[in-house]
Design a protein around this motif. Structure first.
Motif, short mmCIF file in Angstrom:
data_model
loop_
_atom_site.label_atom_id
_atom_site.label_comp_id
_atom_site.label_asym_id
_atom_site.label_seq_id
_atom_site.Cartn_x
_atom_site.Cartn_y
_atom_site.Cartn_z
N GLY A 73 -22.34 -22.71 -18.89
CA GLY A 73 -21.06 -23.07 -18.28
C GLY A 73 -20.96 -22.38 -16.93
O GLY A 73 -19.98 -21.69 -16.65
N ASP A 101 -24.86 -26.26 -16.93
CA ASP A 101 -23.52 -26.87 -16.92
C ASP A 101 -23.70 -28.38 -17.01
O ASP A 101 -24.70 -28.93 -16.57
CB ASP A 101 -22.75 -26.51 -15.64
CG ASP A 101 -21.24 -26.56 -15.82
OD1 ASP A 101 -20.60 -25.50 -15.77
OD2 ASP A 101 -20.70 -27.68 -16.04
N VAL A 102 -22.70 -29.05 -17.57
CA VAL A 102 -22.76 -30.51 -17.65
C VAL A 102 -22.34 -31.15 -16.33
O VAL A 102 -22.65 -32.30 -16.06
CB VAL A 102 -21.91 -31.01 -18.86
CG1 VAL A 102 -20.42 -30.86 -18.59
CG2 VAL A 102 -22.27 -32.42 -19.24
N LYS A 103 -21.67 -30.36 -15.49
CA LYS A 103 -21.18 -30.89 -14.21
C LYS A 103 -22.11 -30.52 -13.06
O LYS A 103 -21.99 -29.45 -12.46
CB LYS A 103 -19.75 -30.40 -13.95
CG LYS A 103 -18.80 -30.96 -15.00
CD LYS A 103 -17.35 -30.74 -14.68
CE LYS A 103 -16.49 -31.42 -15.74
NZ LYS A 103 -15.14 -30.93 -15.81
N ARG A 111 -20.92 -29.54 -9.59
CA ARG A 111 -20.44 -28.16 -9.40
C ARG A 111 -21.60 -27.24 -9.06
O ARG A 111 -21.56 -26.52 -8.07
CB ARG A 111 -19.76 -27.66 -10.68
CG ARG A 111 -18.39 -28.23 -10.86
CD ARG A 111 -17.55 -27.36 -11.78
NE ARG A 111 -16.22 -27.94 -11.90
CZ ARG A 111 -15.42 -27.76 -12.92
NH1 ARG A 111 -15.79 -27.00 -13.93
NH2 ARG A 111 -14.23 -28.31 -12.96
N THR A 121 -26.91 -30.20 -18.60
CA THR A 121 -26.90 -30.69 -19.98
C THR A 121 -25.62 -30.23 -20.67
O THR A 121 -24.86 -29.43 -20.12
CB THR A 121 -28.13 -30.19 -20.77
OG1 THR A 121 -28.24 -30.95 -21.98
CG2 THR A 121 -28.03 -28.71 -21.14
N ARG A 122 -25.42 -30.73 -21.87
CA ARG A 122 -24.32 -30.23 -22.70
C ARG A 122 -24.83 -29.02 -23.49
O ARG A 122 -25.94 -29.08 -24.04
CB ARG A 122 -23.82 -31.33 -23.66
CG ARG A 122 -23.13 -32.48 -22.94
CD ARG A 122 -22.24 -33.26 -23.87
NE ARG A 122 -21.17 -32.43 -24.40
CZ ARG A 122 -20.05 -32.11 -23.74
NH1 ARG A 122 -19.84 -32.59 -22.54
NH2 ARG A 122 -19.14 -31.35 -24.29
N ILE A 123 -24.04 -27.98 -23.55
CA ILE A 123 -24.49 -26.74 -24.19
C ILE A 123 -24.73 -26.96 -25.69
O ILE A 123 -25.53 -26.26 -26.30
CB ILE A 123 -23.50 -25.60 -23.87
CG1 ILE A 123 -23.62 -25.29 -22.37
CG2 ILE A 123 -23.75 -24.35 -24.68
CD1 ILE A 123 -22.44 -24.65 -21.74
N GLU A 124 -24.11 -27.96 -26.25
CA GLU A 124 -24.35 -28.33 -27.65
C GLU A 124 -25.84 -28.58 -27.90
O GLU A 124 -26.32 -28.46 -29.03
CB GLU A 124 -23.58 -29.62 -28.00
CG GLU A 124 -22.09 -29.47 -28.18
CD GLU A 124 -21.30 -29.33 -26.88
OE1 GLU A 124 -21.89 -29.25 -25.79
OE2 GLU A 124 -20.05 -29.28 -26.98
N THR A 171 -19.38 -17.10 -18.98
CA THR A 171 -18.39 -16.66 -17.99
C THR A 171 -17.22 -17.63 -17.91
O THR A 171 -17.39 -18.80 -17.58
CB THR A 171 -19.05 -16.57 -16.60
OG1 THR A 171 -19.76 -17.79 -16.38
CG2 THR A 171 -20.00 -15.40 -16.49
N PHE A 172 -16.07 -17.16 -18.29
CA PHE A 172 -14.83 -17.93 -18.16
C PHE A 172 -14.94 -19.30 -18.82
O PHE A 172 -14.54 -20.33 -18.27
CB PHE A 172 -14.37 -17.98 -16.69
CG PHE A 172 -14.14 -16.58 -16.22
CD1 PHE A 172 -12.94 -15.96 -16.46
CD2 PHE A 172 -15.16 -15.84 -15.64
CE1 PHE A 172 -12.75 -14.63 -16.13
CE2 PHE A 172 -15.00 -14.51 -15.32
CZ PHE A 172 -13.77 -13.91 -15.56
N ASP A 175 -14.25 -22.36 -21.44
CA ASP A 175 -13.00 -23.00 -21.85
C ASP A 175 -12.63 -22.51 -23.25
O ASP A 175 -13.45 -22.59 -24.16
CB ASP A 175 -13.16 -24.53 -21.86
CG ASP A 175 -13.52 -25.05 -20.47
OD1 ASP A 175 -12.93 -24.57 -19.50
OD2 ASP A 175 -14.39 -25.93 -20.38
N THR A 230 -16.45 -14.64 -10.33
CA THR A 230 -16.79 -16.07 -10.29
C THR A 230 -15.62 -16.85 -9.67
O THR A 230 -14.52 -16.31 -9.48
CB THR A 230 -17.06 -16.63 -11.69
OG1 THR A 230 -15.82 -16.73 -12.39
CG2 THR A 230 -18.03 -15.78 -12.49
N TYR A 289 -13.77 -19.29 -11.00
CA TYR A 289 -12.59 -19.36 -11.88
C TYR A 289 -11.95 -18.00 -12.07
O TYR A 289 -10.73 -17.88 -12.17
CB TYR A 289 -12.95 -19.99 -13.23
CG TYR A 289 -12.83 -21.50 -13.18
CD1 TYR A 289 -11.62 -22.13 -13.44
CD2 TYR A 289 -13.90 -22.29 -12.79
CE1 TYR A 289 -11.48 -23.51 -13.35
CE2 TYR A 289 -13.78 -23.67 -12.70
CZ TYR A 289 -12.56 -24.27 -12.98
OH TYR A 289 -12.42 -25.63 -12.87
#
Ligand SMILES: C[S@@+](CC[C@H](N)C(=O)[O-])C[C@H]1O[C@@H](n2cnc3c(N)ncnc32)[C@H](O)[C@@H]1O
Length: 229
Positions: free
Chosen positions: A53, A76-78, A81, A102-105, A122-123, A125, A207, A209
């Motif tokens: 993330g 990160d999936v984004k 960013r 990727t998705r962390i899943e 880090t920060f 959700d 960071t 956020y």
């Protein structure tokens, strides 16, 4: 779709430090670069740290600059960013950093057994409505995935503004027999001079956020632990 996002995605494709395994295949069980990050990406066997993330990637980059003898992957999936972090890394010639979209899943499809030495969250959700923690990447539910690629003595760091994440992490460390190394519920207004010097210095890096939450008057919390088996 915003033009800026499209431009950043296109530019990511041209960066040799950005990786985006096809999600559909990964969901169906494919793996990507497991146990190959050292040989095919970094060209050495140095320890690997993940920031899961990573957002804009500035923390991943700061870690990479501080520890040139280690390797860092921001996940990160984004992708639009972390384009920022990737672009700056390339411009500054930082060679021990990569970014993974990727998705962390599914992150355990991309790193093999004992391939990773350390994780930073880090920060993340807090996923407030998710009582069971199945969507919260800081929770025990996700530790089960991280165990598959984290070395037995590997370290997890959580830096957060969220009281829920902080409380939950401390409870789950106790409940699941993990080893608490360091923790503090308000790092910028406490005496943390007993923390290892490296950690004190790292905690100064703020960071994107984190700066937003600090400006709102939130307190910043930190937990470091080992999963132990
Ligand atoms: C609140 S932001 C924090 C970003 C950065 N660490 C910072 O402190 O500025 C959370 C980030 O986690 C990413 N994220 C959340 N859940 C994710 C998931 N399941 N897989 C991949 N990325 C995720 C989001 O895309 C977002 O960039």
């Amino acid at each position: 779709m915003g033009k800026d996002k499209l431009r950043k995605w296109a530019e990511n494709e041209s960066f040799d430090i950005v990786f985006e395994p096809p999600l559909k295949e990964i969901v169906e069980g494919a793996t990507f670069k497991q146990n190959e990050w050292g040989s095919t990406v970094f060209g050495n066997d140095n320890p690997i740290t993940l920031e899961l993330g990573c957002g804009k990637g500035e923390y991943t980059l700061a870690l990479a600059k501080k520890y040139p003898e280690r390797n860092f992957v921001g996940v990160d999936v984004k992708g639009h960013r972390f384009w920022r972090g990737a672009k700056t890394s390339i411009q500054e010639g930082i060679s021990n950093v990569a970014f993974l979209r990727t998705r962390i899943e599914f992150v355990h499809h991309m790193f093999g057994k004992d391939e990773v030495s350390e994780i930073w969250l880090t920060f993340s959700d807090p996923q407030k409505g998710n009582e069971s923690g199945t969507k919260r990447i800081t929770s025990y539910h996700f530790w089960e995935r991280y165990k598959r690629f984290l070395k037995p003595d590997g370290i997890i760091n959580i830096k957060t503004d969220s009281p829920l994440i902080y409380k939950n992490a401390l409870e789950e460390i106790k409940e699941h027999g993990a080893e608490l190394l360091v923790e503090n519920g308000n790092i910028y207004e406490s005496d943390i001079s007993h923390f290892p010097v490296d950690i004190q210095e790292l905690l100064e890096v703020k960071t994107y956020y984190e700066q937003i939450w600090l400006a709102q008057g939130d307190t910043i919390k930190y937990v470091q632990f080992k999963l132990n088996g």
